[in-house]
Design a protein around this motif. Structure first.
Motif, PDB file in Angstrom:
ATOM      1  N   ALA A 174       0.828  -1.210   0.000  1.00  0.00           N
ATOM      2  CA  ALA A 174       0.000   0.000   0.000  1.00  0.00           C
ATOM      3  C   ALA A 174       0.858   1.254   0.000  1.00  0.00           C
ATOM      4  O   ALA A 174       2.006   1.249   0.446  1.00  0.00           O
ATOM      5  CB  ALA A 174      -0.928   0.009   1.201  1.00  0.00           C
ATOM      6  N   SER A 175       0.285   2.343  -0.504  1.00  0.00           N
ATOM      7  CA  SER A 175       0.952   3.642  -0.482  1.00  0.00           C
ATOM      8  C   SER A 175       0.072   4.645   0.234  1.00  0.00           C
ATOM      9  O   SER A 175      -1.154   4.473   0.315  1.00  0.00           O
ATOM     10  CB  SER A 175       1.226   4.142  -1.907  1.00  0.00           C
ATOM     11  OG  SER A 175       0.009   4.433  -2.581  1.00  0.00           O
ATOM     12  N   LEU A 176       0.686   5.688   0.739  1.00  0.00           N
ATOM     13  CA  LEU A 176      -0.080   6.715   1.440  1.00  0.00           C
ATOM     14  C   LEU A 176      -1.070   7.385   0.486  1.00  0.00           C
ATOM     15  O   LEU A 176      -2.208   7.684   0.868  1.00  0.00           O
ATOM     16  CB  LEU A 176       0.868   7.748   2.051  1.00  0.00           C
ATOM     17  CG  LEU A 176       0.350   8.510   3.283  1.00  0.00           C
ATOM     18  CD1 LEU A 176       0.059   7.543   4.420  1.00  0.00           C
ATOM     19  CD2 LEU A 176       1.372   9.551   3.733  1.00  0.00           C
ATOM     20  N   ALA A 177      -0.653   7.585  -0.755  1.00  0.00           N
ATOM     21  CA  ALA A 177      -1.532   8.202  -1.749  1.00  0.00           C
ATOM     22  C   ALA A 177      -2.734   7.311  -2.036  1.00  0.00           C
ATOM     23  O   ALA A 177      -3.869   7.789  -2.161  1.00  0.00           O
ATOM     24  CB  ALA A 177      -0.761   8.467  -3.041  1.00  0.00           C
ATOM     25  N   GLY A 178      -2.496   5.994  -2.131  1.00  0.00           N
ATOM     26  CA  GLY A 178      -3.586   5.067  -2.387  1.00  0.00           C
ATOM     27  C   GLY A 178      -4.567   4.999  -1.241  1.00  0.00           C
ATOM     28  O   GLY A 178      -5.786   4.939  -1.451  1.00  0.00           O
ATOM     29  N   ILE A 179      -4.060   5.012  -0.011  1.00  0.00           N
ATOM     30  CA  ILE A 179      -4.927   4.984   1.171  1.00  0.00           C
ATOM     31  C   ILE A 179      -5.760   6.261   1.234  1.00  0.00           C
ATOM     32  O   ILE A 179      -6.959   6.228   1.515  1.00  0.00           O
ATOM     33  CB  ILE A 179      -4.080   4.818   2.451  1.00  0.00           C
ATOM     34  CG1 ILE A 179      -3.368   3.463   2.440  1.00  0.00           C
ATOM     35  CG2 ILE A 179      -4.953   4.952   3.697  1.00  0.00           C
ATOM     36  CD1 ILE A 179      -2.339   3.305   3.537  1.00  0.00           C
ATOM     37  N   ALA A 180      -5.119   7.394   0.945  1.00  0.00           N
ATOM     38  CA  ALA A 180      -5.833   8.672   0.959  1.00  0.00           C
ATOM     39  C   ALA A 180      -6.961   8.673  -0.067  1.00  0.00           C
ATOM     40  O   ALA A 180      -8.083   9.114   0.223  1.00  0.00           O
ATOM     41  CB  ALA A 180      -4.855   9.814   0.689  1.00  0.00           C
ATOM     42  N   ALA A 181      -6.685   8.158  -1.257  1.00  0.00           N
ATOM     43  CA  ALA A 181      -7.701   8.118  -2.312  1.00  0.00           C
ATOM     44  C   ALA A 181      -8.846   7.187  -1.940  1.00  0.00           C
ATOM     45  O   ALA A 181     -10.017   7.496  -2.178  1.00  0.00           O
ATOM     46  CB  ALA A 181      -7.062   7.676  -3.629  1.00  0.00           C
ATOM     47  N   GLU A 182      -8.529   6.059  -1.346  1.00  0.00           N
ATOM     48  CA  GLU A 182      -9.549   5.074  -0.985  1.00  0.00           C
ATOM     49  C   GLU A 182     -10.513   5.613   0.064  1.00  0.00           C
ATOM     50  O   GLU A 182     -11.717   5.320   0.015  1.00  0.00           O
ATOM     51  CB  GLU A 182      -8.885   3.809  -0.461  1.00  0.00           C
ATOM     52  CG  GLU A 182      -9.873   2.717  -0.044  1.00  0.00           C
ATOM     53  CD  GLU A 182      -9.193   1.450   0.445  1.00  0.00           C
ATOM     54  OE1 GLU A 182      -9.916   0.503   0.821  1.00  0.00           O
ATOM     55  OE2 GLU A 182      -7.938   1.406   0.449  1.00  0.00           O
ATOM     56  N   TYR A 183     -10.012   6.428   0.986  1.00  0.00           N
ATOM     57  CA  TYR A 183     -10.850   6.890   2.086  1.00  0.00           C
ATOM     58  C   TYR A 183     -11.213   8.373   1.987  1.00  0.00           C
ATOM     59  O   TYR A 183     -11.671   8.972   2.960  1.00  0.00           O
ATOM     60  CB  TYR A 183     -10.172   6.579   3.419  1.00  0.00           C
ATOM     61  CG  TYR A 183     -10.162   5.096   3.702  1.00  0.00           C
ATOM     62  CD1 TYR A 183     -11.299   4.464   4.192  1.00  0.00           C
ATOM     63  CD2 TYR A 183      -9.037   4.321   3.442  1.00  0.00           C
ATOM     64  CE1 TYR A 183     -11.315   3.097   4.426  1.00  0.00           C
ATOM     65  CE2 TYR A 183      -9.042   2.951   3.671  1.00  0.00           C
ATOM     66  CZ  TYR A 183     -10.185   2.351   4.165  1.00  0.00           C
ATOM     67  OH  TYR A 183     -10.203   0.990   4.385  1.00  0.00           O
ATOM     68  N   GLY A 184     -11.034   8.954   0.826  1.00  0.00           N
ATOM     69  CA  GLY A 184     -11.510  10.311   0.586  1.00  0.00           C
ATOM     70  C   GLY A 184     -10.826  11.385   1.391  1.00  0.00           C
ATOM     71  O   GLY A 184     -11.460  12.345   1.822  1.00  0.00           O
ATOM     72  N   THR A 185      -9.514  11.228   1.587  1.00  0.00           N
ATOM     73  CA  THR A 185      -8.756  12.252   2.298  1.00  0.00           C
ATOM     74  C   THR A 185      -7.504  12.580   1.481  1.00  0.00           C
ATOM     75  O   THR A 185      -7.452  12.288   0.292  1.00  0.00           O
ATOM     76  CB  THR A 185      -8.411  11.780   3.727  1.00  0.00           C
ATOM     77  OG1 THR A 185      -7.789  12.844   4.436  1.00  0.00           O
ATOM     78  CG2 THR A 185      -7.543  10.548   3.725  1.00  0.00           C
ATOM     79  N   THR A 186      -6.518  13.205   2.088  1.00  0.00           N
ATOM     80  CA  THR A 186      -5.303  13.577   1.361  1.00  0.00           C
ATOM     81  C   THR A 186      -4.068  13.051   2.082  1.00  0.00           C
ATOM     82  O   THR A 186      -4.115  12.730   3.276  1.00  0.00           O
ATOM     83  CB  THR A 186      -5.180  15.111   1.241  1.00  0.00           C
ATOM     84  OG1 THR A 186      -4.990  15.675   2.555  1.00  0.00           O
ATOM     85  CG2 THR A 186      -6.427  15.715   0.605  1.00  0.00           C
ATOM     86  N   GLU A 187      -2.981  12.974   1.345  1.00  0.00           N
ATOM     87  CA  GLU A 187      -1.720  12.558   1.948  1.00  0.00           C
ATOM     88  C   GLU A 187      -1.312  13.512   3.063  1.00  0.00           C
ATOM     89  O   GLU A 187      -0.809  13.094   4.108  1.00  0.00           O
ATOM     90  CB  GLU A 187      -0.622  12.504   0.885  1.00  0.00           C
ATOM     91  CG  GLU A 187      -0.716  11.348  -0.078  1.00  0.00           C
ATOM     92  CD  GLU A 187       0.488  11.282  -0.998  1.00  0.00           C
ATOM     93  OE1 GLU A 187       1.589  10.919  -0.531  1.00  0.00           O
ATOM     94  OE2 GLU A 187       0.323  11.604  -2.190  1.00  0.00           O
ATOM     95  N   THR A 188      -1.543  14.797   2.832  1.00  0.00           N
ATOM     96  CA  THR A 188      -1.159  15.809   3.829  1.00  0.00           C
ATOM     97  C   THR A 188      -1.901  15.578   5.142  1.00  0.00           C
ATOM     98  O   THR A 188      -1.314  15.665   6.228  1.00  0.00           O
ATOM     99  CB  THR A 188      -1.455  17.222   3.295  1.00  0.00           C
ATOM    100  OG1 THR A 188      -0.722  17.431   2.084  1.00  0.00           O
ATOM    101  CG2 THR A 188      -1.059  18.277   4.312  1.00  0.00           C
ATOM    102  N   VAL A 189      -3.199  15.285   5.054  1.00  0.00           N
ATOM    103  CA  VAL A 189      -3.987  15.024   6.265  1.00  0.00           C
ATOM    104  C   VAL A 189      -3.470  13.784   6.978  1.00  0.00           C
ATOM    105  O   VAL A 189      -3.288  13.775   8.205  1.00  0.00           O
ATOM    106  CB  VAL A 189      -5.476  14.872   5.911  1.00  0.00           C
ATOM    107  CG1 VAL A 189      -6.258  14.310   7.099  1.00  0.00           C
ATOM    108  CG2 VAL A 189      -6.077  16.201   5.497  1.00  0.00           C
ATOM    109  N   LEU A 190      -3.218  12.723   6.238  1.00  0.00           N
ATOM    110  CA  LEU A 190      -2.723  11.486   6.843  1.00  0.00           C
ATOM    111  C   LEU A 190      -1.360  11.697   7.497  1.00  0.00           C
ATOM    112  O   LEU A 190      -1.100  11.187   8.591  1.00  0.00           O
ATOM    113  CB  LEU A 190      -2.631  10.376   5.791  1.00  0.00           C
ATOM    114  CG  LEU A 190      -3.957   9.852   5.244  1.00  0.00           C
ATOM    115  CD1 LEU A 190      -3.708   8.745   4.229  1.00  0.00           C
ATOM    116  CD2 LEU A 190      -4.846   9.340   6.372  1.00  0.00           C
ATOM    117  N   GLU A 191      -0.503  12.448   6.840  1.00  0.00           N
ATOM    118  CA  GLU A 191       0.812  12.732   7.420  1.00  0.00           C
ATOM    119  C   GLU A 191       0.668  13.498   8.728  1.00  0.00           C
ATOM    120  O   GLU A 191       1.345  13.203   9.719  1.00  0.00           O
ATOM    121  CB  GLU A 191       1.658  13.530   6.425  1.00  0.00           C
ATOM    122  CG  GLU A 191       2.097  12.721   5.207  1.00  0.00           C
ATOM    123  CD  GLU A 191       2.751  13.592   4.146  1.00  0.00           C
ATOM    124  OE1 GLU A 191       2.923  14.808   4.393  1.00  0.00           O
ATOM    125  OE2 GLU A 191       3.079  13.072   3.064  1.00  0.00           O
TER     126      GLU A 191
END
Length: 399
Positions: A174-191
């Motif tokens: 998995a990638s952070l970008a893929g997780i963000a896309a799957e759950y309707g958020t952004t990489e910046t938010v996840l970081e």
């Protein structure tokens, strides 16, 4: 009472294969419901998962996974199948943990590291278990001892919006970008939620705080479930199990509630009324361009609260007659809107405003073509709109 010590070789093995969890950042002082992803390495059942996580009712497990309420406790869950587990979250000192549950009863042969890393598959860690349970000797636990298992969670808003925080186990590849896309958020938010984690350092088995979009609702601030939040693509049972509320993007992330048709799980003998006048909870009625919906507004110790929410039908066109002077000004424009130039009332009666030359509308017709008096319709602000195809005739009818 008997005690257990963890053999050093097993400790080393587990340390190399498990990424320990820790409390999520949480600055609020309120309580909320959070979710965490549980993935058993062996086949199991919903009943076993309910027991492991000390869930009072199977219904909460069913709702978190959008399973039908008729699903039995014996429902089989295949190995490595993700199951969402709901639990109450409590924040303090900048971190969030599950509010005094689940509770695990120590068995013969158990060790703290095994409990954290094997039984609860790395969703917690030894340090947190030791801290919340006030354990003095980390190498000594007793058979029959009850341990509070602290699961990481948060109740913080994200980007100014209410969300349901989800403890997500990162799968291999998995990638952070893929997780963000799957759950309707952004990489910046996840970081930001996960200690400014670098995308390149994301590891399989790592537990991430992922914010799930939640539906807005009409729940009253004085209701016993005032903090009700339902995550996208899940449902929740509230009002002592009498009301089922569903969150879906298909409903513009507005909570849709209805009577659950279940027996209450409290001292209520039956569920109280869920009517808005004569309208059942969740039902709608239309009057003109207005849509009235009977919506859930919370509950008290004896009553289920409802409220009528009125919205406007987006497909409903409000027409208004234009004045003759306005029409004259409009038809002087060149070219006249094509969508109106071809509109007609009947094969032999083509519509035009009185005192206006029909060639403004249908230049392809001979001057002798008869017309009925009419006024061109516009939207509520008096503007021509290519999507409005109605003409208001002199006799008041609309075509």
């Amino acid at each position: 009472m008997a005690s257990s010590l963890l053999p050093l070789p097993l400790l080393c093995l587990l340390l190399t294969t498990t990424i320990a969890a820790a409390g999520f950042n949480c600055t609020t002082t309120s309580k909320c419901t959070a979710l965490i992803q549980y993935i058993s390495v062996n086949a199991t059942t919903l009943s076993s998962i309910q027991s492991l996580f000390s869930l009072p009712h199977l219904r909460s497990l069913l709702s978190a996974n959008s399973l039908p309420l008729s699903t039995p406790k014996s429902y089989s869950v295949a190995a490595s199948t993700p199951i969402n587990v709901p639990f109450p979250c409590l924040c303090g000192n900048g971190s969030g943990f599950s509010d005094h549950r689940p509770v695990y009863v120590v068995k013969s042969g158990d060790f703290l590291f095994e409990i954290a890393s094997v039984v609860f598959v790395g969703l917690t860690n030894v340090d947190d278990i030791v801290q919340v349970n006030g354990i003095v000797n980390v190498s000594l636990i007793e058979i029959g001892q009850k341990l509070w298992i602290p699961l990481p969670c948060s109740c913080d808003d994200v980007g100014g919006e209410k969300v349901v925080h989800y403890g997500y186990v990162v799968p291999a590849g998995a990638s952070l970008a893929g997780i963000a896309a799957e759950y309707g958020t952004t990489e910046t938010v996840l970081e930001g939620l996960n200690g400014n984690i670098a995308p390149a350092k994301l590891q399989a088995g790592q537990l991430l705080d992922v914010p799930l979009k939640a539906c807005s609702s009409s729940v009253n601030s004085t209701s016993l479930d005032a903090n009700l939040l339902v995550a996208n693509d899940t449902y929740a049972l509230t009002a002592n199990g009498c009301v089922k509320c569903t969150c879906s993007p298909a409903n513009n992330y507005t909570l849709q509630c209805e009577s659950s048709q279940l027996k209450p799980v409290s001292n209520w003998s039956t569920c109280p009324s869920t009517l808005c006048g004569s309208l059942n909870l969740g039902n709608t009625t239309t009057s003109g361009c207005n849509i009235s919906t009977c919506s859930y507004a919370g509950y008290t110790s004896s009553t289920i609260l409802t409220t009528t929410v009125i919205t406007t039908n987006s497909s409903c066109t409000r027409c208004s007659k234009l004045t003759l002077d306005y029409i004259k000004n409009m038809v002087q424009s060149d070219p006249f809107p094509a969508s109106y130039a071809a509109v007609h009332h009947s094969p032999n009666h083509h519509v035009t405003p009185p005192s206006l030359n029909h060639h403004h509308f249908r230049p392809d017709l001979p001057p002798s073509t008869p017309y009925l008096p009419a006024t061109v319709a516009a939207d509520s602000e008096g503007r021509f709109d290519n999507h409005i195809k109605y003409l208001i005739l002199g006799d008041g009818s609309v075509t």
